[in-house]
Design a protein around this motif. Structure first.
Motif, PDB file in Angstrom:
ATOM      1  N   SER A  10     -12.166  -8.789   8.677  1.00 38.00           N
ATOM      2  CA  SER A  10     -11.536  -9.469   7.543  1.00 38.00           C
ATOM      3  C   SER A  10     -12.593 -10.171   6.714  1.00 38.00           C
ATOM      4  CB  SER A  10     -10.497 -10.471   8.051  1.00 38.00           C
ATOM      5  OG  SER A  10      -9.857 -11.087   6.956  1.00 38.00           O
ATOM      6  N   GLN A  86      -7.467  -3.256   6.882  1.00 38.26           N
ATOM      7  CA  GLN A  86      -7.054  -3.347   5.492  1.00 38.26           C
ATOM      8  C   GLN A  86      -7.395  -2.030   4.802  1.00 38.26           C
ATOM      9  OE1 GLN A  86     -10.113  -3.950   6.844  1.00 38.26           O
ATOM     10  NE2 GLN A  86      -9.876  -6.130   6.429  1.00 38.26           N
ATOM     11  N   TYR A  89      -9.348   1.365  -1.418  1.00 45.21           N
ATOM     12  CA  TYR A  89      -9.184   2.574  -2.215  1.00 45.21           C
ATOM     13  C   TYR A  89      -8.255   3.604  -1.538  1.00 45.21           C
ATOM     14  CZ  TYR A  89     -13.022   0.711  -4.990  1.00 45.21           C
ATOM     15  OH  TYR A  89     -13.813  -0.089  -5.786  1.00 45.21           O
ATOM     16  N   LEU A  90      -7.080   3.151  -1.169  1.00 41.55           N
ATOM     17  CA  LEU A  90      -6.039   4.005  -0.574  1.00 41.55           C
ATOM     18  C   LEU A  90      -6.501   4.661   0.735  1.00 41.55           C
ATOM     19  CD1 LEU A  90      -4.777   5.808  -3.858  1.00 41.55           C
ATOM     20  CD2 LEU A  90      -4.034   3.617  -2.934  1.00 41.55           C
ATOM     21  N   VAL A 120      -2.488  -5.889   3.221  1.00 43.63           N
ATOM     22  CA  VAL A 120      -2.980  -5.154   2.050  1.00 43.63           C
ATOM     23  C   VAL A 120      -2.357  -5.692   0.761  1.00 43.63           C
ATOM     24  CG1 VAL A 120      -3.342  -3.029   3.363  1.00 43.63           C
ATOM     25  CG2 VAL A 120      -1.134  -3.429   2.297  1.00 43.63           C
ATOM     26  N   ASN A 122      -0.615  -3.549  -1.785  1.00 46.67           N
ATOM     27  CA  ASN A 122       0.705  -2.917  -1.698  1.00 46.67           C
ATOM     28  C   ASN A 122       0.654  -1.407  -1.477  1.00 46.67           C
ATOM     29  OD1 ASN A 122      -0.038  -1.964  -4.180  1.00 46.67           O
ATOM     30  ND2 ASN A 122       1.430  -3.155  -5.357  1.00 46.67           N
ATOM     31  N   ILE A 161      -5.559  -9.549  -7.595  1.00 48.90           N
ATOM     32  CA  ILE A 161      -6.530  -9.099  -6.581  1.00 48.90           C
ATOM     33  C   ILE A 161      -7.912  -8.932  -7.204  1.00 48.90           C
ATOM     34  CG2 ILE A 161      -6.284  -6.559  -6.637  1.00 48.90           C
ATOM     35  CD1 ILE A 161      -6.317  -7.103  -3.401  1.00 48.90           C
TER      36      ILE A 161
HETATM   37  C1  LIG Z   1     -12.934  -2.423  -2.113  1.00 48.88           C
HETATM   38  C2  LIG Z   1     -11.478  -2.787  -1.930  1.00 48.88           C
HETATM   39  C3  LIG Z   1     -10.498  -1.865  -2.220  1.00 48.88           C
HETATM   40  C4  LIG Z   1      -9.145  -2.180  -1.995  1.00 48.88           C
HETATM   41  N1  LIG Z   1      -8.181  -1.211  -2.174  1.00 48.88           N
HETATM   42  C5  LIG Z   1      -6.886  -1.472  -1.840  1.00 48.88           C
HETATM   43  C6  LIG Z   1      -5.897  -0.432  -1.911  1.00 48.88           C
HETATM   44  O1  LIG Z   1      -6.172   0.732  -2.234  1.00 48.88           O
HETATM   45  N2  LIG Z   1      -4.612  -0.747  -1.573  1.00 48.88           N
HETATM   46  C7  LIG Z   1      -4.237  -2.017  -1.204  1.00 48.88           C
HETATM   47  O2  LIG Z   1      -3.059  -2.229  -0.947  1.00 48.88           O
HETATM   48  N3  LIG Z   1      -5.172  -3.007  -1.087  1.00 48.88           N
HETATM   49  C8  LIG Z   1      -6.476  -2.765  -1.395  1.00 48.88           C
HETATM   50  N4  LIG Z   1      -7.434  -3.761  -1.261  1.00 48.88           N
HETATM   51  C9  LIG Z   1      -7.039  -5.076  -0.702  1.00 48.88           C
HETATM   52  C10 LIG Z   1      -7.360  -5.116   0.810  1.00 48.88           C
HETATM   53  O3  LIG Z   1      -6.575  -4.165   1.503  1.00 48.88           O
HETATM   54  C11 LIG Z   1      -7.147  -6.504   1.455  1.00 48.88           C
HETATM   55  O4  LIG Z   1      -5.807  -6.851   1.426  1.00 48.88           O
HETATM   56  C12 LIG Z   1      -7.919  -7.612   0.823  1.00 48.88           C
HETATM   57  O5  LIG Z   1      -9.210  -7.163   0.503  1.00 48.88           O
HETATM   58  C13 LIG Z   1      -7.987  -8.830   1.761  1.00 48.88           C
HETATM   59  O6  LIG Z   1      -9.145  -8.787   2.539  1.00 48.88           O
HETATM   60  P1  LIG Z   1      -9.358  -8.940   4.116  1.00 48.88           P
HETATM   61  O7  LIG Z   1      -8.307  -8.183   4.836  1.00 48.88           O
HETATM   62  O8  LIG Z   1     -10.708  -8.320   4.322  1.00 48.88           O
HETATM   63  O9  LIG Z   1      -9.378 -10.385   4.408  1.00 48.88           O
HETATM   64  C14 LIG Z   1      -8.777  -3.476  -1.523  1.00 48.88           C
HETATM   65  C15 LIG Z   1      -9.794  -4.420  -1.279  1.00 48.88           C
HETATM   66  C16 LIG Z   1     -11.123  -4.086  -1.467  1.00 48.88           C
HETATM   67  C17 LIG Z   1     -12.191  -5.100  -1.148  1.00 48.88           C
END
Ligand SMILES: Cc1cc2nc3c(=O)[nH]c(=O)nc-3n(C[C@H](O)[C@H](O)[C@H](O)COP(=O)(O)O)c2cc1C
Length: 305
Positions: A10, A86, A89-90, A120, A122, A161
């Protein structure tokens, strides 16, 4: 006492909070062994400039990063393996993909029940489909899946985000804080996630792990949003193309691929804000017409098979 291994990574601490909440009721029956994945070098947080896009090609193609040596003993016999990850990028985040491809993953999961916990924005369905396959390939049995999301409208959570990832704080200041909610999974949802841990504990007490996902769904462990499902499927196809296009110019952090990543950045911004309203409207109609197919897909993605 039974023994559970919990794997997590995380950057913001959000997923660790979710893991702590879900696993707290398990302490009555399980000895909990936590393993935090530590990428080498660490991924930046907050992400500055192009750094955020540099993580894109490896995320989509599931190219692993190096991890610090794992500290748990992979030869131990765990009764339950919890994989908390987490989505980037899908796709499963790079540190988590690295764990799944490590020799330890196969050792601990073979013949064992596995529960996945996701925190995540969503969009998680495509990543989970890939993780489901990998768990199966490693000989584990996925018995439960819990997904906590940001519940705000898609375009709102897209703005929050981006601010969170680039500034490092989930709550904006001044006008932003008046216009937008804090980014991420709301604190009350994280606290209430302990109820899923109770369901897991009961399933193990009764020896009925095969019924676990049904009971988790009754408690609201995840929801498949049909509109987001369509957006994700189309997005995933485009990400395949763009990630291969960038990788042709070089591997992780290679400056030679920066130009292509910049092009991807502009694509992502325009597609991220313009396409979802269009796809949502089209999907809204097609899902009314093909409601049986939509329902079938929603059921399928809710399951652990
Ligand atoms: C590089 C990157 C890409 C992400 N892409 C997605 C995504 O495709 N779908 C999504 O629901 N969340 C996406 N997120 C959010 C993460 O899943 C996560 O909820 C958020 O980064 C919280 O961070 P932690 O779990 O590392 O504390 C992305 C985050 C990062 C850093």
């Amino acid at each position: 006492m039974k023994k559970a291994l919990i794997i997590y990574y995380s950057q913001t601490g959000q997923l660790k909070k979710i893991v702590d909440s879900v696993t707290s009721p398990l302490r009555e029956d399980f000895e909990l062994v936590f393993e935090e994945l530590k990428p080498v070098p660490a991924y930046p947080f907050p992400w500055r400039g192009l750094q955020f896009y540099q993580a894109f090609p490896e995320s989509v193609q599931q190219i692993p990063c190096a991890l610090e040596p794992l500290s748990f003993n992979a030869d131990q016999d765990f009764d339950l393996v919890i994989l908390a990850y987490q989505v980037w990028y899908l796709s499963p985040s790079i540190p988590f993909s690295a764990f799944l491809q490590s020799p330890a993953a196969g050792k601990v999961m073979k013949g064992k029940p596995v529960v996945t916990i996701l925190g995540v924005r969503n969009m998680w369905i495509m990543a989970q489909e890939s993780v489901k396959k990998q768990i199966r390939g490693l000989g584990g049995t996925l018995v439960g899946n819990i997904v906590l999301v940001d519940p705000h409208p898609n375009l709102v959570s897209l703005v929050t985000i981006v601010l969170w990832m680039s500034k490092g704080v989930s709550k904006g200041k001044g006008l932003i804080s008046k216009l937008f909610p804090p980014a991420g999974v709301p604190e009350p949802s994280i606290r209430e996630a302990a109820k899923f841990g109770e369901v897991i504990r009961e399933a193990f007490r009764l020896g009925q792990t095969e019924k676990l996902q049904g009971h988790l769904l009754e408690k609201g462990a995840l929801k498949v949003n049909p509109i987001l499902m369509s957006i994700e499927k189309r997005g995933r196809m485009m990400f395949e193309f763009w990630s291969k296009f960038a990788l042709k110019k070089g591997g992780p952090w290679d400056p030679a691929r920066e130009f292509r990543l910049k092009l991807f950045k502009y694509y992502l911004f325009s597609a991220g804000f313009l396409l979802p309203p269009l796809i949502s409207s089209i999907s809204w109609f097609t899902q009314k017409i093909f409601y049986k197919k939509t329902k079938r897909l929603q059921d399928y993605y809710s399951q652990v098979k």
